[in-house]
Motif scaffolding. Structure first.
Motif, PDB file in Angstrom:
ATOM      1  N   ASP A 188      -5.477   4.823   5.047  1.00 13.92           N
ATOM      2  CA  ASP A 188      -5.816   4.530   6.440  1.00 13.92           C
ATOM      3  C   ASP A 188      -5.001   3.415   7.081  1.00 13.92           C
ATOM      4  O   ASP A 188      -5.461   2.773   8.025  1.00 13.92           O
ATOM      5  CB  ASP A 188      -7.324   4.217   6.571  1.00 13.92           C
ATOM      6  N   VAL A 189      -3.797   3.140   6.589  1.00  8.82           N
ATOM      7  CA  VAL A 189      -2.934   2.166   7.261  1.00  8.82           C
ATOM      8  C   VAL A 189      -2.252   2.853   8.446  1.00  8.82           C
ATOM      9  O   VAL A 189      -2.231   4.082   8.526  1.00  8.82           O
ATOM     10  CB  VAL A 189      -1.888   1.562   6.303  1.00  8.82           C
ATOM     11  N   ARG A 190      -1.665   2.055   9.340  1.00  8.88           N
ATOM     12  CA  ARG A 190      -1.037   2.630  10.535  1.00  8.88           C
ATOM     13  C   ARG A 190      -0.012   3.694  10.175  1.00  8.88           C
ATOM     14  O   ARG A 190      -0.015   4.790  10.723  1.00  8.88           O
ATOM     15  CB  ARG A 190      -0.361   1.538  11.374  1.00  8.88           C
ATOM     16  N   ALA A 191       0.873   3.380   9.225  1.00  7.35           N
ATOM     17  CA  ALA A 191       1.893   4.350   8.820  1.00  7.35           C
ATOM     18  C   ALA A 191       2.421   3.977   7.447  1.00  7.35           C
ATOM     19  O   ALA A 191       2.399   2.812   7.057  1.00  7.35           O
ATOM     20  CB  ALA A 191       3.039   4.369   9.828  1.00  7.35           C
ATOM     21  N   TRP A 192       2.877   4.976   6.714  1.00  5.87           N
ATOM     22  CA  TRP A 192       3.584   4.713   5.457  1.00  5.87           C
ATOM     23  C   TRP A 192       4.757   5.675   5.333  1.00  5.87           C
ATOM     24  O   TRP A 192       4.759   6.754   5.925  1.00  5.87           O
ATOM     25  CB  TRP A 192       2.686   4.774   4.219  1.00  5.87           C
ATOM     26  N   VAL A 193       5.750   5.225   4.574  1.00  7.91           N
ATOM     27  CA  VAL A 193       6.949   6.020   4.337  1.00  7.91           C
ATOM     28  C   VAL A 193       7.234   5.993   2.842  1.00  7.91           C
ATOM     29  O   VAL A 193       7.362   4.921   2.251  1.00  7.91           O
ATOM     30  CB  VAL A 193       8.175   5.445   5.090  1.00  7.91           C
TER      31      VAL A 193
END
Length: 194
Positions: free
Chosen positions: A134-139
């Motif tokens: 549930d973090v803003r974004a991950w790569v």
């Protein structure tokens, strides 16, 4: 791709930390830190697992380098408890955080704690990397190069997969999380200048 990653990660890293005698003087560590305290940085958490268990650290050094191919860089201090694993990991997950992810940022920045003790906060991707939920974004990225630079290692990575939970429209603030002068800040309409 994995053969390229393996070759890049096993090759000796270039070193940029040796004293250069061409320069008569240099900033002291205190002067250098004072200059950068006033330069805010976006906040990210890097996770990896090289087979010994997951590690995480908070970083403000993440920067995009190229969109085609999709490349990013970040640095890891040799003093970080995650540095050994990050020196061997073939892949990493870079979590790009906003103010809603402050607890994850603080967790990655706290020394001497198990950053994965709260099992509801994270899971593993099907490819095995640890990822915070549930973090803003991950790569998810493949490590393509490492370079020693002083007491740190600069890591270059190729973006392979991403998930975006909270998108930010062009020109919107999106509750960005930044680190400035040793404190956490949320950017918003109140901080907009023009």
């Amino acid at each position: 791709m994995s053969q390229h990653v393996t070759a890049a990660s096993s090759a000796p890293a270039p070193h940029l930390g040796a004293p250069d005698h061409r320069f008569a003087s240099s900033l002291s560590a205190a002067e250098f830190k004072a200059v950068f305290r006033g330069h805010p940085g976006g906040v990210a958490v890097i996770t990896a697992d090289a087979g010994d268990g997951p590690v995480a650290l908070t970083a403000t050094s993440v920067a995009s380098v190229s969109a085609e191919p999709p490349l990013l860089i970040f640095s890891v201090s040799a003093l970080s408890s995650a540095s050994d694993v990050l020196s061997r990991a073939e892949t990493v997950v870079v979590h790009l955080l906003d103010a809603h992810d402050l607890e994850i940022a603080q967790l990655g920045a706290t020394s001497g704690v198990d950053r994965f003790a709260e099992t509801h906060r994270w899971s593993r991707l099907v490819t095995g990397e640890p990822v915070y939920n549930d973090v803003r974004a991950w790569v998810r990225c493949a490590v393509i190069g490492r370079m020693d630079a002083g007491g740190s290692t600069v890591i270059a990575a190729h973006a392979l997969q991403a998930q975006l939970e909270r998108d930010v429209a062009a020109g919107e603030h999106g509750d960005a999380l930044v680190y400035h002068n040793r404190t956490w800040h949320r950017l918003g309409d109140h901080s907009r200048l023009v």
